[in-house]
Motif scaffolding. Structure first.
Motif, PDB file in Angstrom:
ATOM      1  N   LEU A 174     -39.129  44.637  43.967  1.00  0.00           N
ATOM      2  CA  LEU A 174     -38.061  43.091  44.368  1.00  0.00           C
ATOM      3  C   LEU A 174     -38.292  42.003  44.764  1.00  0.00           C
ATOM      4  N   GLN A 175     -39.396  42.312  45.666  1.00  0.00           N
ATOM      5  CA  GLN A 175     -40.559  40.689  46.300  1.00  0.00           C
ATOM      6  C   GLN A 175     -40.777  40.524  45.490  1.00  0.00           C
ATOM      7  N   ALA A 176     -41.901  41.726  43.762  1.00  0.00           N
ATOM      8  CA  ALA A 176     -42.823  40.701  42.681  1.00  0.00           C
ATOM      9  C   ALA A 176     -40.605  39.921  41.994  1.00  0.00           C
ATOM     10  N   LEU A 177     -40.002  40.819  42.554  1.00  0.00           N
ATOM     11  CA  LEU A 177     -38.589  40.292  41.186  1.00  0.00           C
ATOM     12  C   LEU A 177     -38.318  38.761  41.658  1.00  0.00           C
ATOM     13  N   LEU A 178     -38.237  38.016  42.938  1.00  0.00           N
ATOM     14  CA  LEU A 178     -38.303  37.451  43.748  1.00  0.00           C
ATOM     15  C   LEU A 178     -39.507  36.133  43.992  1.00  0.00           C
ATOM     16  N   VAL A 179     -40.528  36.586  43.814  1.00  0.00           N
ATOM     17  CA  VAL A 179     -41.666  35.902  43.403  1.00  0.00           C
ATOM     18  C   VAL A 179     -41.406  34.823  42.049  1.00  0.00           C
ATOM     19  N   ARG A 230     -38.863  32.478  41.654  1.00  0.00           N
ATOM     20  CA  ARG A 230     -39.768  30.993  42.334  1.00  0.00           C
ATOM     21  C   ARG A 230     -39.973  30.004  41.787  1.00  0.00           C
ATOM     22  N   ALA A 231     -40.994  31.382  41.098  1.00  0.00           N
ATOM     23  CA  ALA A 231     -41.917  30.384  39.990  1.00  0.00           C
ATOM     24  C   ALA A 231     -41.649  30.044  38.648  1.00  0.00           C
ATOM     25  N   GLU A 232     -40.973  31.137  38.534  1.00  0.00           N
ATOM     26  CA  GLU A 232     -39.249  30.217  37.182  1.00  0.00           C
ATOM     27  C   GLU A 232     -39.379  28.806  37.996  1.00  0.00           C
ATOM     28  N   ALA A 233     -38.015  28.746  38.805  1.00  0.00           N
ATOM     29  CA  ALA A 233     -37.700  27.998  39.153  1.00  0.00           C
ATOM     30  C   ALA A 233     -38.765  25.969  39.833  1.00  0.00           C
ATOM     31  N   GLU A 234     -39.848  26.912  40.236  1.00  0.00           N
ATOM     32  CA  GLU A 234     -40.508  25.883  40.575  1.00  0.00           C
ATOM     33  C   GLU A 234     -41.449  25.098  39.040  1.00  0.00           C
ATOM     34  N   ARG A 235     -41.816  25.933  37.821  1.00  0.00           N
ATOM     35  CA  ARG A 235     -41.773  25.596  36.007  1.00  0.00           C
ATOM     36  C   ARG A 235     -40.208  25.014  36.136  1.00  0.00           C
ATOM     37  N   CYS A 281     -35.798  32.006  35.990  1.00  0.00           N
ATOM     38  CA  CYS A 281     -35.094  32.230  37.449  1.00  0.00           C
ATOM     39  C   CYS A 281     -33.388  33.274  37.348  1.00  0.00           C
ATOM     40  N   LEU A 282     -32.777  32.922  36.732  1.00  0.00           N
ATOM     41  CA  LEU A 282     -31.510  33.618  37.440  1.00  0.00           C
ATOM     42  C   LEU A 282     -31.509  35.100  36.159  1.00  0.00           C
ATOM     43  N   ASP A 283     -32.150  35.369  35.169  1.00  0.00           N
ATOM     44  CA  ASP A 283     -32.568  36.017  35.095  1.00  0.00           C
ATOM     45  C   ASP A 283     -32.724  37.234  36.109  1.00  0.00           C
ATOM     46  N   ARG A 284     -34.773  37.290  36.413  1.00  0.00           N
ATOM     47  CA  ARG A 284     -34.822  37.096  37.630  1.00  0.00           C
ATOM     48  C   ARG A 284     -34.086  37.690  39.240  1.00  0.00           C
ATOM     49  N   LEU A 285     -33.392  37.054  39.324  1.00  0.00           N
ATOM     50  CA  LEU A 285     -32.582  36.602  40.276  1.00  0.00           C
ATOM     51  C   LEU A 285     -31.629  37.913  40.155  1.00  0.00           C
TER      52      LEU A 285
END
Length: 77
Positions: free
Chosen positions: A43-48, A51-56, A62-66
């Motif tokens: 879960l932590q890896a998915l959230l990180v 966030r990385a996708e959103a920053e890019r 980002c939405l896929d990981r969420l």
């Protein structure tokens, strides 16, 4: 030479006798702690990653990981 006292059995142990808590695991399941830890790590890896996708600027990633994080969280309840 200093001799230990005759009541050497009453010495303080080097390690406390503590049983681990099994939060979230059914009783008698020795692998429960590992499963809970593994799910938290995933879960932590998915959230990180989200966030990385959103920053890019990659909103779809980002939405896929969420979505995957939500799915994992729902499965663990």
């Amino acid at each position: 030479m200093i001799a230990p006292p005759p009541s050497a059995a009453n010495r303080m142990p080097t390690m406390p006798d503590v049983t681990p808590s099994r939060r979230g695991a059914p009783s008698g399941n020795s692998g429960g702690d590992k499963e809970v830890a593994s799910e938290r790590t995933t879960l932590q890896a998915l959230l990180v990653a989200a966030r990385a996708e959103a920053e890019r600027g990659r909103e779809d990633g980002c939405l896929d990981r969420l979505a995957k994080a939500r799915e994992l969280e729902q499965r663990t309840k």
